[in-house]
Design an enzyme around this catalytic site. Structure first.
Site, PDB file in Angstrom:
ATOM      1  N   CYS A  34       0.798  -1.228   0.000  1.00 33.35           N
ATOM      2  CA  CYS A  34       0.000   0.000   0.000  1.00 33.35           C
ATOM      3  C   CYS A  34       0.831   1.280   0.000  1.00 33.35           C
ATOM      4  CB  CYS A  34      -0.904   0.006   1.229  1.00 33.35           C
ATOM      5  SG  CYS A  34       0.077  -0.065   2.735  1.00 33.35           S
ATOM      6  N   ASP A  36       2.397   2.521   2.582  1.00 34.90           N
ATOM      7  CA  ASP A  36       2.472   3.151   3.901  1.00 34.90           C
ATOM      8  C   ASP A  36       3.875   3.004   4.488  1.00 34.90           C
ATOM      9  OD1 ASP A  36      -0.118   3.877   3.678  1.00 34.90           O
ATOM     10  OD2 ASP A  36      -0.927   2.332   4.988  1.00 34.90           O
ATOM     11  N   CYS A  64      -2.365   3.148   7.931  1.00 39.92           N
ATOM     12  CA  CYS A  64      -3.744   2.898   8.343  1.00 39.92           C
ATOM     13  C   CYS A  64      -3.831   2.568   9.835  1.00 39.92           C
ATOM     14  CB  CYS A  64      -4.308   1.748   7.528  1.00 39.92           C
ATOM     15  SG  CYS A  64      -3.572   0.185   7.999  1.00 39.92           S
ATOM     16  N   CYS A 108      -0.754  -5.277   6.874  1.00 40.32           N
ATOM     17  CA  CYS A 108      -0.459  -4.085   7.681  1.00 40.32           C
ATOM     18  C   CYS A 108       0.440  -4.414   8.867  1.00 40.32           C
ATOM     19  CB  CYS A 108      -1.751  -3.457   8.188  1.00 40.32           C
ATOM     20  SG  CYS A 108      -2.937  -3.141   6.885  1.00 40.32           S
TER      21      CYS A 108
HETATM   22 FE1  FES Z   1      -1.110   0.201   4.452  1.00 42.60          FE
HETATM   23 FE2  FES Z   1      -2.496  -0.919   6.357  1.00 42.60          FE
HETATM   24  S1  FES Z   1      -3.254  -0.253   4.431  1.00 42.60           S
HETATM   25  S2  FES Z   1      -0.364  -0.574   6.307  1.00 42.60           S
END
Ligand code: FES
Length: 140
Positions: A34, A36, A64, A108
């Site tokens: 994602c 992140d 998230c 995640c």
């Molecule tokens: Fe990226 Fe959870 S959606 S770490």
């Protein structure tokens, strides 16, 4: 699957969030799924037996709620442990301690375990070699 109360608590009241002013090691990792990001800061000390321990640990997560909760739980699990014990913490253990995670959110929990390993590698002057993308696919 609903989020557990434990996970929601760690999301709403994250433990050890922030940064250490003079960390002994820093690990910054990005999630290949994602995008992140997470940073883990560690302070290392020795216990009475002379073993290196994680004296303090903090995290910053640009991600998230599940990633924030995972980071928070990881810091709780790692604090006070010897480095060797802390390195054995897996994403599965983090998810389990959080009371489980929806399948689509399992990725995640990757960041927290990897971030700590990278911070330890930084402390030891080593290169972090784990392939997060490969690990992710191995668990899908
Ligand atoms: Fe990226 Fe959870 S959606 S770490």
């Amino acid at each position: 699957m609903q989020y557990s109360k434990i996970l929601m608590d760690h999301f709403k009241n994250p433990r050890n969030q922030g940064e250490l002013k003079s960390p002994d090691g820093v690990g910054e990792v990005g999630n290949p799924v994602c995008g992140d990001m997470m940073k883990i800061y560690i302070e290392v000390d020795k216990n009475k037996k002379g073993e290196e321990i994680i004296k303090d640990i903090k995290f910053q997560t640009l991600g998230c709620g599940a990633a924030i909760a995972s980071s928070s739980m990881l810091t709780e699990m790692a604090k006070g442990k010897t480095i060797e014990e802390a390195l054995k913490i897996t994403r599965e253990q983090i998810a389990e301690k959080l009371g489980g995670m929806p399948k689509e959110k399992i990725h995640c929990s990757v960041l927290a375990a990897a971030g700590l390993k990278k911070a330890v590698a930084d402390y030891r002057g080593e290169t972090f070699t784990e392939d997060l993308e490969e690990e992710e696919h191995a668990h899908c």
